[in-house]
Design an enzyme around this catalytic site. Structure first.
Site, PDB file in Angstrom:
ATOM      1  N   LYS A 150      41.564  43.879  73.498  1.00  0.00           N
ATOM      2  CA  LYS A 150      40.321  43.797  74.277  1.00  0.00           C
ATOM      3  C   LYS A 150      40.483  44.443  75.667  1.00  0.00           C
ATOM      4  O   LYS A 150      39.665  45.257  76.076  1.00  0.00           O
ATOM      5  CB  LYS A 150      39.884  42.334  74.449  1.00  0.00           C
ATOM      6  CG  LYS A 150      39.686  41.591  73.144  1.00  0.00           C
ATOM      7  CD  LYS A 150      39.284  40.151  73.372  1.00  0.00           C
ATOM      8  CE  LYS A 150      40.318  39.308  74.087  1.00  0.00           C
ATOM      9  NZ  LYS A 150      41.579  39.063  73.338  1.00  0.00           N
ATOM     10  N   ARG A 176      34.203  32.414  75.604  1.00  0.00           N
ATOM     11  CA  ARG A 176      35.240  32.008  74.652  1.00  0.00           C
ATOM     12  C   ARG A 176      34.900  30.701  73.957  1.00  0.00           C
ATOM     13  O   ARG A 176      35.710  30.150  73.222  1.00  0.00           O
ATOM     14  CB  ARG A 176      36.558  31.780  75.379  1.00  0.00           C
ATOM     15  CG  ARG A 176      37.275  33.060  75.581  1.00  0.00           C
ATOM     16  CD  ARG A 176      38.660  32.735  76.025  1.00  0.00           C
ATOM     17  NE  ARG A 176      39.108  33.856  76.779  1.00  0.00           N
ATOM     18  CZ  ARG A 176      40.253  34.464  76.575  1.00  0.00           C
ATOM     19  NH1 ARG A 176      41.075  34.032  75.666  1.00  0.00           N
ATOM     20  NH2 ARG A 176      40.595  35.491  77.291  1.00  0.00           N
ATOM     21  N   ARG A 223      54.458  43.326  75.156  1.00  0.00           N
ATOM     22  CA  ARG A 223      53.517  43.848  76.185  1.00  0.00           C
ATOM     23  C   ARG A 223      54.139  43.858  77.585  1.00  0.00           C
ATOM     24  O   ARG A 223      54.814  42.929  78.008  1.00  0.00           O
ATOM     25  CB  ARG A 223      52.259  42.978  76.206  1.00  0.00           C
ATOM     26  CG  ARG A 223      51.356  43.285  77.385  1.00  0.00           C
ATOM     27  CD  ARG A 223      49.976  42.710  77.268  1.00  0.00           C
ATOM     28  NE  ARG A 223      49.943  41.274  77.138  1.00  0.00           N
ATOM     29  CZ  ARG A 223      48.833  40.581  76.910  1.00  0.00           C
ATOM     30  NH1 ARG A 223      47.675  41.215  76.766  1.00  0.00           N
ATOM     31  NH2 ARG A 223      48.868  39.274  76.806  1.00  0.00           N
ATOM     32  N   ARG A 255      53.909  39.060  80.964  1.00  0.00           N
ATOM     33  CA  ARG A 255      53.034  37.948  81.345  1.00  0.00           C
ATOM     34  C   ARG A 255      53.726  36.629  81.006  1.00  0.00           C
ATOM     35  O   ARG A 255      54.427  36.540  80.007  1.00  0.00           O
ATOM     36  CB  ARG A 255      51.707  38.057  80.585  1.00  0.00           C
ATOM     37  CG  ARG A 255      50.611  38.631  81.433  1.00  0.00           C
ATOM     38  CD  ARG A 255      49.377  38.942  80.681  1.00  0.00           C
ATOM     39  NE  ARG A 255      48.793  37.852  79.925  1.00  0.00           N
ATOM     40  CZ  ARG A 255      47.621  37.918  79.304  1.00  0.00           C
ATOM     41  NH1 ARG A 255      46.916  39.029  79.378  1.00  0.00           N
ATOM     42  NH2 ARG A 255      47.156  36.905  78.624  1.00  0.00           N
ATOM     43  N   ARG A 286      47.999  30.162  71.580  1.00  0.00           N
ATOM     44  CA  ARG A 286      46.758  30.894  71.936  1.00  0.00           C
ATOM     45  C   ARG A 286      46.001  31.314  70.680  1.00  0.00           C
ATOM     46  O   ARG A 286      44.773  31.309  70.653  1.00  0.00           O
ATOM     47  CB  ARG A 286      47.098  32.116  72.799  1.00  0.00           C
ATOM     48  CG  ARG A 286      47.399  31.741  74.249  1.00  0.00           C
ATOM     49  CD  ARG A 286      48.280  32.750  74.948  1.00  0.00           C
ATOM     50  NE  ARG A 286      47.696  34.055  75.063  1.00  0.00           N
ATOM     51  CZ  ARG A 286      48.406  35.170  75.253  1.00  0.00           C
ATOM     52  NH1 ARG A 286      49.728  35.109  75.342  1.00  0.00           N
ATOM     53  NH2 ARG A 286      47.795  36.329  75.350  1.00  0.00           N
TER      54      ARG A 286
HETATM   55  P1  AP5 Z   1      45.710  43.952  75.185  1.00  0.00           P
HETATM   56  O1  AP5 Z   1      44.686  45.007  75.367  1.00  0.00           O
HETATM   57  O2  AP5 Z   1      46.393  43.435  76.400  1.00  0.00           O
HETATM   58  O3  AP5 Z   1      45.089  42.757  74.285  1.00  0.00           O
HETATM   59  P2  AP5 Z   1      44.042  41.632  74.673  1.00  0.00           P
HETATM   60  O4  AP5 Z   1      43.168  41.414  73.495  1.00  0.00           O
HETATM   61  O5  AP5 Z   1      43.372  41.943  75.978  1.00  0.00           O
HETATM   62  O6  AP5 Z   1      45.044  40.430  74.792  1.00  0.00           O
HETATM   63  P3  AP5 Z   1      45.164  39.260  75.853  1.00  0.00           P
HETATM   64  O7  AP5 Z   1      46.446  38.567  75.534  1.00  0.00           O
HETATM   65  O8  AP5 Z   1      45.012  39.756  77.268  1.00  0.00           O
HETATM   66  O9  AP5 Z   1      43.976  38.384  75.493  1.00  0.00           O
HETATM   67  P4  AP5 Z   1      43.859  36.918  75.746  1.00  0.00           P
HETATM   68  O10 AP5 Z   1      42.472  36.693  75.290  1.00  0.00           O
HETATM   69  O11 AP5 Z   1      44.890  36.050  75.149  1.00  0.00           O
HETATM   70  O12 AP5 Z   1      44.179  36.778  77.308  1.00  0.00           O
HETATM   71  P5  AP5 Z   1      43.284  36.816  78.623  1.00  0.00           P
HETATM   72  O13 AP5 Z   1      44.028  37.548  79.644  1.00  0.00           O
HETATM   73  O14 AP5 Z   1      41.886  37.210  78.320  1.00  0.00           O
HETATM   74  O15 AP5 Z   1      46.800  44.502  74.155  1.00  0.00           O
HETATM   75  C1  AP5 Z   1      47.949  43.734  73.842  1.00  0.00           C
HETATM   76  C2  AP5 Z   1      49.181  44.667  73.732  1.00  0.00           C
HETATM   77  O16 AP5 Z   1      48.995  45.532  72.618  1.00  0.00           O
HETATM   78  C3  AP5 Z   1      49.401  45.566  74.942  1.00  0.00           C
HETATM   79  O17 AP5 Z   1      50.782  45.752  75.129  1.00  0.00           O
HETATM   80  C4  AP5 Z   1      48.741  46.899  74.548  1.00  0.00           C
HETATM   81  O18 AP5 Z   1      49.338  48.014  75.189  1.00  0.00           O
HETATM   82  C5  AP5 Z   1      49.012  46.904  73.036  1.00  0.00           C
HETATM   83  N1  AP5 Z   1      47.962  47.553  72.258  1.00  0.00           N
HETATM   84  C6  AP5 Z   1      46.618  47.490  72.437  1.00  0.00           C
HETATM   85  N2  AP5 Z   1      45.971  48.188  71.487  1.00  0.00           N
HETATM   86  C7  AP5 Z   1      46.941  48.692  70.673  1.00  0.00           C
HETATM   87  C8  AP5 Z   1      46.915  49.500  69.507  1.00  0.00           C
HETATM   88  N3  AP5 Z   1      45.754  49.926  68.971  1.00  0.00           N
HETATM   89  N4  AP5 Z   1      48.093  49.820  68.923  1.00  0.00           N
HETATM   90  C9  AP5 Z   1      49.268  49.400  69.445  1.00  0.00           C
HETATM   91  N5  AP5 Z   1      49.371  48.644  70.560  1.00  0.00           N
HETATM   92  C10 AP5 Z   1      48.216  48.299  71.167  1.00  0.00           C
HETATM   93  O19 AP5 Z   1      43.234  35.254  78.978  1.00  0.00           O
HETATM   94  C11 AP5 Z   1      44.408  34.585  79.392  1.00  0.00           C
HETATM   95  C12 AP5 Z   1      44.127  33.128  79.598  1.00  0.00           C
HETATM   96  O20 AP5 Z   1      43.106  32.942  80.596  1.00  0.00           O
HETATM   97  C13 AP5 Z   1      43.633  32.334  78.397  1.00  0.00           C
HETATM   98  O21 AP5 Z   1      44.690  31.931  77.555  1.00  0.00           O
HETATM   99  C14 AP5 Z   1      42.939  31.161  79.086  1.00  0.00           C
HETATM  100  O22 AP5 Z   1      43.886  30.236  79.555  1.00  0.00           O
HETATM  101  C15 AP5 Z   1      42.299  31.808  80.292  1.00  0.00           C
HETATM  102  N6  AP5 Z   1      40.925  32.260  80.053  1.00  0.00           N
HETATM  103  C16 AP5 Z   1      40.467  33.542  80.070  1.00  0.00           C
HETATM  104  N7  AP5 Z   1      39.152  33.595  79.810  1.00  0.00           N
HETATM  105  C17 AP5 Z   1      38.747  32.299  79.632  1.00  0.00           C
HETATM  106  C18 AP5 Z   1      37.495  31.710  79.328  1.00  0.00           C
HETATM  107  N8  AP5 Z   1      36.387  32.436  79.162  1.00  0.00           N
HETATM  108  N9  AP5 Z   1      37.443  30.357  79.203  1.00  0.00           N
HETATM  109  C19 AP5 Z   1      38.540  29.595  79.385  1.00  0.00           C
HETATM  110  N10 AP5 Z   1      39.761  30.108  79.665  1.00  0.00           N
HETATM  111  C20 AP5 Z   1      39.863  31.439  79.797  1.00  0.00           C
END
Ligand code: AP5
Length: 212
Positions: free
Chosen positions: A14, A90, A129, A157, A168
């Site tokens: 994402k 979410r 990552r 991270r 997660r």
């Molecule tokens: P990446 O693009 O970083 O993936 P992502 O889907 O963004 O993964 P996240 O782990 O950031 O999502 P998340 O939802 O767990 O965390 P968030 O930060 O939103 O890609 C991942 C890896 O793969 C990278 O190394 C990239 O280079 C690689 N990659 C990408 N595409 C690829 C491809 N096609 N081929 C190969 N490699 C590839 O949230 C973190 C925390 O914040 C949550 O756990 C929660 O505690 C809190 N939080 C956030 N939003 C909310 C909410 N709305 N409500 C409550 N808590 C929240």
């Protein structure tokens, strides 16, 4: 399309895809995770309150996060801009609150793009990552340890260890996946396969956007 939600399990790409939409298609990216990590880094009161949830792979409670995000939307007039939502909503309750806030300004979400990816690939991607602590750019494991963008040394991270990643994924399945049915019922869900290179996935998303 003006306002898009990127939905999908952790590690589905994402953030990576939101960044490309910002760069190539003039979207503004609203990343909840980045905003929360910024508050933690600043050691603000808000950051102190949410740190525990992020470190343990739990969702931050609605009463803390929803108002924060809705205020950000209103303050920056995102309701009238081209925005990609990465990480919000979410929960169904968050989606309801978002729809209500946008409706206040006669605005709405145009589409939700679900990036599908299986657990094995998620764990592989997230355990490798690398992220830039300064400019937030995200890299795959194969990248060198220096940020191309700003030259800072890349880090992992704190929630990218296998135990928290599995947590997660469970939290996603239990609390976030109901949004798939929610947006499907509204006729606003588009599914894409998250496998393939970053470029290939980007092209699939652009194709979807161009078709609308
Ligand atoms: P990446 O693009 O970083 O993936 P992502 O889907 O963004 O993964 P996240 O782990 O950031 O999502 P998340 O939802 O767990 O965390 P968030 O930060 O939103 O890609 C991942 C890896 O793969 C990278 O190394 C990239 O280079 C690689 N990659 C990408 N595409 C690829 C491809 N096609 N081929 C190969 N490699 C590839 O949230 C973190 C925390 O914040 C949550 O756990 C929660 O505690 C809190 N939080 C956030 N939003 C909310 C909410 N709305 N409500 C409550 N808590 C929240």
């Amino acid at each position: 399309m003006e306002r898009i939600i990127l939905l999908g399990p952790p590690g589905s790409g994402k953030g990576t895809q939101a960044e490309l939409l910002e760069k190539n298609r003039n979207f503004i990216c609203l990343s909840t995770g980045d905003l929360l990590r910024e508050e933690i880094k600043k050691e603000s009161e808000f950051g102190k309150n949410v740190k525990h949830y992020l470190d343990n792979g739990l969702l931050v409670p609605d009463e803390i996060i929803t108002e924060f995000i809705l205020e950000t939307i209103e303050k920056n007039r995102f309701f009238e801009k081209k925005v990609v939502f990465d990480g919000f909503p979410r929960r169904v309750s968050q989606a309801d609150a978002l729809n209500k806030k946008l409706a206040e300004f006669s605005s709405s979400i145009d589409s939700t793009i679900l990036i599908k990816l299986d657990k094995e690939e998620i764990i592989k991607r997230l355990t490798g990552r690398l992220v830039c602590p300064e400019c937030k750019k995200v890299y795959p494991a194969s990248h060198s340890e220096i940020c191309d963008n700003c030259g800072a040394k890349l880090v992992k991270r704190t929630d990218d260890n296998e135990e928290v990643i599995k947590k997660r994924i469970n939290v996603y399945n239990e609390e976030t996946a109901p949004l798939i049915e929610y947006f499907n019922k509204l006729g606003k869900l588009i599914e894409i396969d998250g496998n393939g290179s970053i470029e290939e996935v980007h092209n699939k998303i652009v194709e979807v956007i161009n078709k609308q």
